[in-house]
Design a protein around this motif. Structure first.
Motif, PDB file in Angstrom:
ATOM      1  N   ASN A  28       0.850  -1.189   0.000  1.00 13.37           N
ATOM      2  CA  ASN A  28       0.000   0.000   0.000  1.00 13.37           C
ATOM      3  C   ASN A  28       0.888   1.243   0.000  1.00 13.37           C
ATOM      4  O   ASN A  28       1.398   1.660   1.035  1.00 13.37           O
ATOM      5  CB  ASN A  28      -0.939   0.024   1.208  1.00 13.37           C
ATOM      6  N   TYR A  30      -0.260   4.156  -0.896  1.00 16.43           N
ATOM      7  CA  TYR A  30      -1.140   5.315  -0.730  1.00 16.43           C
ATOM      8  C   TYR A  30      -0.981   5.862   0.689  1.00 16.43           C
ATOM      9  O   TYR A  30      -0.470   5.175   1.582  1.00 16.43           O
ATOM     10  CB  TYR A  30      -2.611   4.922  -0.957  1.00 16.43           C
ATOM     11  N   LYS A  31      -1.482   7.080   0.924  1.00 16.18           N
ATOM     12  CA  LYS A  31      -1.407   7.688   2.257  1.00 16.18           C
ATOM     13  C   LYS A  31      -2.599   7.309   3.130  1.00 16.18           C
ATOM     14  O   LYS A  31      -2.641   7.642   4.298  1.00 16.18           O
ATOM     15  CB  LYS A  31      -1.323   9.212   2.130  1.00 16.18           C
ATOM     16  N   TYR A  34      -6.136   1.184   2.504  1.00 18.71           N
ATOM     17  CA  TYR A  34      -6.599   0.651   1.222  1.00 18.71           C
ATOM     18  C   TYR A  34      -7.364  -0.643   1.479  1.00 18.71           C
ATOM     19  O   TYR A  34      -6.855  -1.554   2.138  1.00 18.71           O
ATOM     20  CB  TYR A  34      -5.411   0.387   0.294  1.00 18.71           C
ATOM     21  N   SER A 111      -0.745   1.434  -6.232  1.00 22.66           N
ATOM     22  CA  SER A 111      -1.009   2.578  -7.114  1.00 22.66           C
ATOM     23  C   SER A 111      -0.739   2.245  -8.586  1.00 22.66           C
ATOM     24  O   SER A 111      -1.302   2.876  -9.462  1.00 22.66           O
ATOM     25  CB  SER A 111      -0.154   3.781  -6.697  1.00 22.66           C
TER      26      SER A 111
END
Length: 115
Positions: A28, A30-31, A34, A111
């Motif tokens: 993951n 992403y910030k 997920y 992503s």
């Protein structure tokens, strides 16, 4: 004859279990958290659904045989599969197909493969 049958059974089992699995990880990047929903079809015909939340920078790893098809499911596909339906029957193509690689480890950043 009985010894021959036992030996052949051992050889067949050795071939079917002798294939090494590939370590498949999802990272993951992403910030935010997920929601990872995977529908997994292994070459032996088994279907698995794996659902989990990954925190930022968290890694989720599975050990899967070569030629496994992985579908990254959205919420509708996840609900469809959880009711016992076959997502492949809808004509959707797999997000990933695991192929033989030398080092036996794959890491996918979410992503790069997210829909």
């Amino acid at each position: 004859m009985k010894k021959m049958l036992t030996f052949l059974t051992f050889v067949i089992v050795s071939f079917s279990y002798g294939q090494e699995n590939i370590s498949v990880s999802f990272s993951n990047d992403y910030k935010d958290i997920y929601h990872l929903s995977l529908i997994i079809y292994t070459p032996d015909g088994k279907i698995q659904t794996r659902v989990s939340n990954l925190n930022p920078d968290e890694l989720k790893t599975y050990s899967l045989p070569v030629n496994t098809e992985i579908f990254m499911a959205d919420s509708k596909q996840e609900a469809f599969a959880m009711r016992g339906n076959d997502i492949k029957a809808t004509g959707v193509k797999p997000t990933l197909v695991i192929k033989e690689i030398e080092d036996k480890k794959i890491v996918f950043k979410l992503s790069l493969i997210d829909k």
